[in-house]
Design a protein around this motif. Structure first.
Motif, PDB file in Angstrom:
ATOM      1  N   SER A  95      46.820  24.224  19.459  1.00  0.00           N
ATOM      2  CA  SER A  95      47.887  23.229  19.279  1.00  0.00           C
ATOM      3  C   SER A  95      48.088  22.422  20.557  1.00  0.00           C
ATOM      4  O   SER A  95      48.425  21.237  20.493  1.00  0.00           O
ATOM      5  CB  SER A  95      49.186  23.893  18.825  1.00  0.00           C
ATOM      6  N   ASP A  96      47.854  23.030  21.721  1.00  0.00           N
ATOM      7  CA  ASP A  96      47.928  22.270  22.972  1.00  0.00           C
ATOM      8  C   ASP A  96      46.812  21.228  23.039  1.00  0.00           C
ATOM      9  O   ASP A  96      47.021  20.117  23.519  1.00  0.00           O
ATOM     10  CB  ASP A  96      47.843  23.197  24.190  1.00  0.00           C
ATOM     11  N   ASP A  97      45.615  21.586  22.562  1.00  0.00           N
ATOM     12  CA  ASP A  97      44.508  20.623  22.526  1.00  0.00           C
ATOM     13  C   ASP A  97      44.848  19.452  21.603  1.00  0.00           C
ATOM     14  O   ASP A  97      44.551  18.300  21.915  1.00  0.00           O
ATOM     15  CB  ASP A  97      43.211  21.292  22.058  1.00  0.00           C
ATOM     16  N   LEU A  98      45.461  19.761  20.469  1.00  0.00           N
ATOM     17  CA  LEU A  98      45.876  18.711  19.544  1.00  0.00           C
ATOM     18  C   LEU A  98      46.894  17.796  20.204  1.00  0.00           C
ATOM     19  O   LEU A  98      46.791  16.567  20.104  1.00  0.00           O
ATOM     20  CB  LEU A  98      46.451  19.316  18.260  1.00  0.00           C
ATOM     21  N   ASP A  99      47.855  18.374  20.914  1.00  0.00           N
ATOM     22  CA  ASP A  99      48.866  17.568  21.596  1.00  0.00           C
ATOM     23  C   ASP A  99      48.217  16.671  22.649  1.00  0.00           C
ATOM     24  O   ASP A  99      48.572  15.490  22.764  1.00  0.00           O
ATOM     25  CB  ASP A  99      49.916  18.485  22.229  1.00  0.00           C
ATOM     26  N   GLU A 100      47.258  17.209  23.402  1.00  0.00           N
ATOM     27  CA  GLU A 100      46.556  16.406  24.408  1.00  0.00           C
ATOM     28  C   GLU A 100      45.749  15.287  23.739  1.00  0.00           C
ATOM     29  O   GLU A 100      45.725  14.162  24.224  1.00  0.00           O
ATOM     30  CB  GLU A 100      45.620  17.296  25.240  1.00  0.00           C
ATOM     31  N   ALA A 101      45.087  15.597  22.638  1.00  0.00           N
ATOM     32  CA  ALA A 101      44.304  14.584  21.916  1.00  0.00           C
ATOM     33  C   ALA A 101      45.211  13.479  21.407  1.00  0.00           C
ATOM     34  O   ALA A 101      44.881  12.293  21.507  1.00  0.00           O
ATOM     35  CB  ALA A 101      43.537  15.230  20.759  1.00  0.00           C
ATOM     36  N   ARG A 102      46.369  13.859  20.862  1.00  0.00           N
ATOM     37  CA  ARG A 102      47.336  12.852  20.389  1.00  0.00           C
ATOM     38  C   ARG A 102      47.755  11.938  21.533  1.00  0.00           C
ATOM     39  O   ARG A 102      47.779  10.714  21.381  1.00  0.00           O
ATOM     40  CB  ARG A 102      48.585  13.541  19.834  1.00  0.00           C
ATOM     41  N   SER A 103      48.098  12.534  22.656  1.00  0.00           N
ATOM     42  CA  SER A 103      48.543  11.740  23.802  1.00  0.00           C
ATOM     43  C   SER A 103      47.444  10.800  24.268  1.00  0.00           C
ATOM     44  O   SER A 103      47.683   9.614  24.498  1.00  0.00           O
ATOM     45  CB  SER A 103      48.957  12.662  24.954  1.00  0.00           C
ATOM     46  N   ARG A 104      46.253  11.325  24.424  1.00  0.00           N
ATOM     47  CA  ARG A 104      45.130  10.532  24.935  1.00  0.00           C
ATOM     48  C   ARG A 104      44.763   9.406  23.970  1.00  0.00           C
ATOM     49  O   ARG A 104      44.641   8.246  24.368  1.00  0.00           O
ATOM     50  CB  ARG A 104      43.936  11.476  25.129  1.00  0.00           C
ATOM     51  N   LEU A 105      44.573   9.739  22.710  1.00  0.00           N
ATOM     52  CA  LEU A 105      44.095   8.740  21.747  1.00  0.00           C
ATOM     53  C   LEU A 105      45.159   7.718  21.385  1.00  0.00           C
ATOM     54  O   LEU A 105      44.851   6.537  21.201  1.00  0.00           O
ATOM     55  CB  LEU A 105      43.539   9.418  20.498  1.00  0.00           C
ATOM     56  N   LEU A 108      45.263   5.239  24.265  1.00  0.00           N
ATOM     57  CA  LEU A 108      44.115   4.337  24.201  1.00  0.00           C
ATOM     58  C   LEU A 108      44.290   3.323  23.072  1.00  0.00           C
ATOM     59  O   LEU A 108      43.996   2.142  23.240  1.00  0.00           O
ATOM     60  CB  LEU A 108      42.814   5.124  24.014  1.00  0.00           C
ATOM     61  N   ALA A 109      44.776   3.788  21.925  1.00  0.00           N
ATOM     62  CA  ALA A 109      45.009   2.870  20.805  1.00  0.00           C
ATOM     63  C   ALA A 109      46.038   1.814  21.188  1.00  0.00           C
ATOM     64  O   ALA A 109      45.887   0.636  20.838  1.00  0.00           O
ATOM     65  CB  ALA A 109      45.469   3.642  19.568  1.00  0.00           C
ATOM     66  N   GLN A 110      47.067   2.214  21.932  1.00  0.00           N
ATOM     67  CA  GLN A 110      48.075   1.243  22.353  1.00  0.00           C
ATOM     68  C   GLN A 110      47.469   0.197  23.284  1.00  0.00           C
ATOM     69  O   GLN A 110      47.797  -0.991  23.186  1.00  0.00           O
ATOM     70  CB  GLN A 110      49.246   1.937  23.050  1.00  0.00           C
ATOM     71  N   ILE A 111      46.590   0.612  24.175  1.00  0.00           N
ATOM     72  CA  ILE A 111      45.942  -0.350  25.072  1.00  0.00           C
ATOM     73  C   ILE A 111      45.151  -1.367  24.256  1.00  0.00           C
ATOM     74  O   ILE A 111      45.213  -2.570  24.504  1.00  0.00           O
ATOM     75  CB  ILE A 111      45.033   0.365  26.097  1.00  0.00           C
ATOM     76  N   PHE A 112      44.395  -0.886  23.265  1.00  0.00           N
ATOM     77  CA  PHE A 112      43.656  -1.808  22.400  1.00  0.00           C
ATOM     78  C   PHE A 112      44.610  -2.705  21.630  1.00  0.00           C
ATOM     79  O   PHE A 112      44.373  -3.909  21.487  1.00  0.00           O
ATOM     80  CB  PHE A 112      42.744  -1.043  21.429  1.00  0.00           C
ATOM     81  N   GLU A 113      45.685  -2.144  21.102  1.00  0.00           N
ATOM     82  CA  GLU A 113      46.680  -2.918  20.349  1.00  0.00           C
ATOM     83  C   GLU A 113      47.200  -4.075  21.201  1.00  0.00           C
ATOM     84  O   GLU A 113      47.200  -5.233  20.768  1.00  0.00           O
ATOM     85  CB  GLU A 113      47.834  -2.006  19.920  1.00  0.00           C
TER      86      GLU A 113
END
Length: 154
Positions: A95-105, A108-113
């Protein structure tokens, strides 16, 4: 480069953010992953590898877009891509990996947006020499779903 990506009427920012949402929806199930790598084509995939590949793909093309907009030469990517499965790729997906993936991705999506919404259509569609347009790059990034789909729901 590979085949020129097809585009449609969607805004390129929506394409990238939609891809990230779909990847994260699959990733929400990966905390139940049984630890066995999954074969897809001639490669193997795991939750960590899928997140790594999506992230690397976003970073690579973000760097390309930013360099082109700044009028400088893009640094060629040197990713090992899917050819390498690292020991970290084989770790349990917590679940910590999922939280890190959510934060990271999502960041990045916001930067593209932000970046893609600021560009006028003429710049989104401008091709520099034989390079894809920014719009085509965004649609190419949608293909990153392949990595998450290779793992599928757990």
């Amino acid at each position: 480069m590979s085949e020129t990506p097809a585009t449609d009427a969607r805004h390129p920012a929506d394409v990238v953010t939609g891809m990230v949402r779909q990847v994260l929806a699959l990733a929400e199930t990966w905390t139940r992953w049984d630890g066995r790598p999954l074969a897809a084509d001639d490669r193997i995939y795991t939750p960590h590898k899928a997140i790594r590949r999506v992230t690397d793909h976003l970073i690579d093309h973000l760097a390309e877009i930013e360099a082109r907009l700044a009028g400088v030469t893009t640094i060629p990517d040197r990713w090992h891509a899917s050819a390498v499965t690292t020991p970290a790729d084989l770790a349990p997906f917590t679940s910590d990996d999922l939280d890190e993936a959510r934060s990271r991705l999502t960041r990045l999506a916001q930067i593209f947006e932000v970046r893609l919404r600021l560009l006028p259509n003429a710049r989104l569609d401008q091709r520099d020499d034989d390079a894809w347009s920014v719009r085509q790059i965004a649609f190419h990034l949608e293909e990153s779903l392949y990595y998450a789909d290779a793992v599928g729901p757990a």
